[in-house]
Design a protein around this motif. Structure first.
Motif, PDB file in Angstrom:
ATOM      1  N   TRP A   1     -45.229  32.534 -42.328  1.00 12.80           N
ATOM      2  CA  TRP A   1     -43.802  32.454 -42.041  1.00 12.80           C
ATOM      3  C   TRP A   1     -43.595  31.780 -40.702  1.00 12.80           C
ATOM      4  N   SER A   2     -42.656  30.871 -40.671  1.00 12.81           N
ATOM      5  CA  SER A   2     -42.276  30.262 -39.402  1.00 12.81           C
ATOM      6  C   SER A   2     -40.771  30.420 -39.251  1.00 12.81           C
TER       7      SER A   2
ATOM      8  N   ASN B   1     -34.209  29.174 -45.333  1.00 13.69           N
ATOM      9  CA  ASN B   1     -33.918  30.098 -46.424  1.00 13.69           C
ATOM     10  C   ASN B   1     -32.587  30.801 -46.216  1.00 13.69           C
ATOM     11  N   VAL B   2     -32.307  31.201 -44.976  1.00 14.92           N
ATOM     12  CA  VAL B   2     -31.073  31.919 -44.686  1.00 14.92           C
ATOM     13  C   VAL B   2     -29.865  31.002 -44.854  1.00 14.92           C
ATOM     14  N   THR B   3     -29.967  29.775 -44.314  1.00 16.86           N
ATOM     15  CA  THR B   3     -28.833  28.849 -44.422  1.00 16.86           C
ATOM     16  C   THR B   3     -28.578  28.457 -45.874  1.00 16.86           C
TER      17      THR B   3
END
Length: 146
Positions: free
Chosen positions: A93-94, A101-103
């Motif tokens: 994870w970076s 992913n959130v956007t």
């Protein structure tokens, strides 16, 4: 004559909490009042002699250190062993991937992600029904062309 009320706890809790309920202050040394006088006398002597023994140990240690310094080992500095550093594993994870992913979640956009398709494993004893059918169609088309 009627009996009167014997006890009530009304308003006592409010009165207790008005200035706060505090813990009793603990003393550094508990009082020896009421303790066996023979024990207290013995305790006094042991404290004194323990102090004398410690004083003598400190004095001996100072003499020992002074002798070691005079021998020439005072200039040498003992090296500390280097502690091995455990290898760290890189995280998959970076921050950028999390932000993407959130956007995409809030905007509703879907990003094309390249994923490798895993080959379907087939059991060696099971025969595929699709493969012979495809071969037959190819042979019939080849025969029709001739």
């Amino acid at each position: 004559m009627a009996k009167s009320k014997n006890h009530t706890n009304h308003n006592q809790n409010k009165k207790d909490h008005r200035n706060g309920i505090k813990r009793p202050q603990s003393q550094r040394f508990p009082s020896l009042k009421g303790v066996d006088p023979k024990y207290v006398r013995n305790l006094k002597f042991t404290k004194h002699h323990n102090h004398v023994a410690r004083k003598n140990l400190r004095k001996a240690l100072r003499v020992k250190l002074a002798g070691a310094a005079a021998a020439g080992s005072a200039g040498k500095v003992a090296k500390r062993p280097i502690r091995p550093v455990a290898p760290t594993q890189k995280s998959t994870w970076s921050l950028s991937s999390i932000l993407k992913n959130v956007t995409s979640y809030f905007t509703g956009e879907t990003q094309k992600t390249v994923t490798k398709k895993r080959p379907v494993r087939k059991h060696p004893s099971k025969k595929s029904t699709k493969a012979p059918a495809q071969q037959k169609t190819t042979t019939t088309t080849a025969a029709a062309k001739k």
